[in-house]
Write an enzyme that holds these catalytic residues in place. Sequence first.
Site, PDB file in Angstrom:
ATOM      1  N   GLU A 292     -29.295  26.280  12.802  1.00 42.11           N
ATOM      2  CA  GLU A 292     -29.359  27.265  13.879  1.00 42.11           C
ATOM      3  C   GLU A 292     -29.305  28.670  13.280  1.00 42.11           C
ATOM      4  O   GLU A 292     -28.600  28.918  12.307  1.00 42.11           O
ATOM      5  CB  GLU A 292     -28.173  27.050  14.819  1.00 42.11           C
ATOM      6  CG  GLU A 292     -28.079  28.032  15.972  1.00 42.11           C
ATOM      7  CD  GLU A 292     -26.767  27.899  16.730  1.00 42.11           C
ATOM      8  OE1 GLU A 292     -26.750  28.210  17.933  1.00 42.11           O
ATOM      9  OE2 GLU A 292     -25.748  27.508  16.114  1.00 42.11           O
ATOM     10  N   LYS A 357     -32.283  25.156  23.565  1.00 39.99           N
ATOM     11  CA  LYS A 357     -30.907  24.727  23.808  1.00 39.99           C
ATOM     12  C   LYS A 357     -30.636  24.647  25.306  1.00 39.99           C
ATOM     13  O   LYS A 357     -30.834  25.611  26.051  1.00 39.99           O
ATOM     14  CB  LYS A 357     -29.941  25.713  23.140  1.00 39.99           C
ATOM     15  CG  LYS A 357     -28.487  25.305  23.212  1.00 39.99           C
ATOM     16  CD  LYS A 357     -27.612  26.276  22.429  1.00 39.99           C
ATOM     17  CE  LYS A 357     -26.160  25.857  22.429  1.00 39.99           C
ATOM     18  NZ  LYS A 357     -25.294  26.796  21.662  1.00 39.99           N
ATOM     19  N   CYS A 412     -25.680  23.168  17.946  1.00 38.73           N
ATOM     20  CA  CYS A 412     -24.318  23.684  17.879  1.00 38.73           C
ATOM     21  C   CYS A 412     -23.374  22.958  18.839  1.00 38.73           C
ATOM     22  O   CYS A 412     -23.227  21.754  18.770  1.00 38.73           O
ATOM     23  CB  CYS A 412     -24.325  25.194  18.105  1.00 38.73           C
ATOM     24  SG  CYS A 412     -22.829  26.017  17.481  1.00 38.73           S
TER      25      CYS A 412
END
Length: 549
Positions: A292, A357, A412
């Site tokens: 990321e 995301k 994440c």
Amino acid sequence: MQTLAPADGDSGPDKTPGGMPTGADTPLRLPVALGLAVVAGLALLVAFPLYGLWWTAPIGVALMAVAVRGRRLRAGFGLGLVTGAVFFGPLLAWTNLHVGYAPWILLTLFQATYLGLLGMALAWLSPFARHRPWVWPAGIALLWVAQEALRDRAPFGGFPWGRLAFSQADAPTLALAGYGGAPLVTFAVAAAGGLLAYALGQAVGARAWTRAAAATGGALAVVLVGLVLPTTTPDGRAVTVAVVQGNVPRLGLDFNAQRQAVLNNHVAATMALADKVRAGQVKQPDLVVWPENASDIDPLRNPGAADAINTAARAINAPILVGAVLSGPEQGQSRNAGIVWPADLAPGTRPEQMYLKQHPVPFAEYLPLRPIVEPLAQAITNQAKLLRTDFVAGTAPGVLTLGPAKVGDVICFEVAYDDVVRDTVRAGAQLLAVQTNNATFDESEAMQQMAMVRLRAVEHGRDSLMASTVGVSGFVTSDGNVHDASGFNTDAVLVRDLHLGSGTTPATSLGPWPEYLLTLAALALLVAAGVARRRRPAPVEDTGQAASA
């Protein structure tokens, strides 16, 4: 003579055959209970990385339950809040590294509130459990699952950090993840804690040593049951995967100001890997994963960034999963993306595959209720410039084709959310890639996140990996074991063969139903406890006439 019912509405303490109170249900003196609540929080804390003493998690559950048993509701809430503060404060200390103490304290207290509610629920349940020995350990386990189910969802999508399941990466109970996901692992840990709480009550209060020994043996059996459970092994071909951890010039919130250097680091590390491949020192990878934020310069709008990534992909001769921040789609918005960058991308064309995301982090990647929250957030973080852009959520699971593999991309903190990972596997992911950026945190946060990757690998029977900008990066096989882990705050290139999976574990098939059913059972117990309270005998009024002895 005046006769009064007990203040908490139960039917009085348990009695031995001779009629004497056992003491097993007598509330502890408040200073003792407060001390137990503190120790409970510490026991929960050291079960998690970096400490990793997984076996202390059931002890923490037991001590909190003993502290609140038989108390009034507000005392149960207060003691649970103490346990939560002692637990979450150090566990989430990485949140204060660059934004100050106020957000950390607020987050700690907010998360601790859920354990306060749990303490209140246990206090509510304890009178009902007085003459029903099975209710106490079962209720403790069920209410822990229900508490986590609520905390994982509310508010603003929840914050699942600190679930009991995430402390069990090195424990036999990890195998249960393949059968009921994180909720089943939490249930097992809390059930072991509930049995220990019952054993403590029987041993210390009632002096019932046989029952205490049996409950302790039951707790041990629950913890060890995973030793006899098989885990799912991927049945597909092996693919060679490279993870590039490019590192950053310096840790901190000015990460975005370093974005050109960070991109250059990942390009340079990939070029160096290509040199080793050509020299025969390293096996040719089938795919490469960057973390990321590897390119915080939007490569779909910036030709220089696109050229740099093109150069790296052509050199390594493999598709690269690039973690990138994209501008838009509207003014004041951004997207956190994983982009598949082919090695043979034609000049002037754009990559065709990307994952956006789905679960941006509230107060970090976007501000909920911005008109109200923004002035407060700016005041307590002193980081106004970081709050101007909201990340827009994606709407589809991140299944991307990279060479021979269908990779499930999870970005994440999404690894903490059951539904995000499960939907990715159900959509066809053959292996899992967790792209993360730990440059604003520390090693403990990175290791806590790696523990989540380990649980997901077992839960869905998929070989997995975590790719971080600064560490800890590494590979995780479907049995939950970590391989080739990198150090923290350093550059690294990792290469390993992983196997593609197509099978389905019971946890993947069952989906959220184990959690739903356990939570419903917890609610049913609370309702039953409420009904029992309403049926308690009314106190006998004092008529002024003394009963004869």
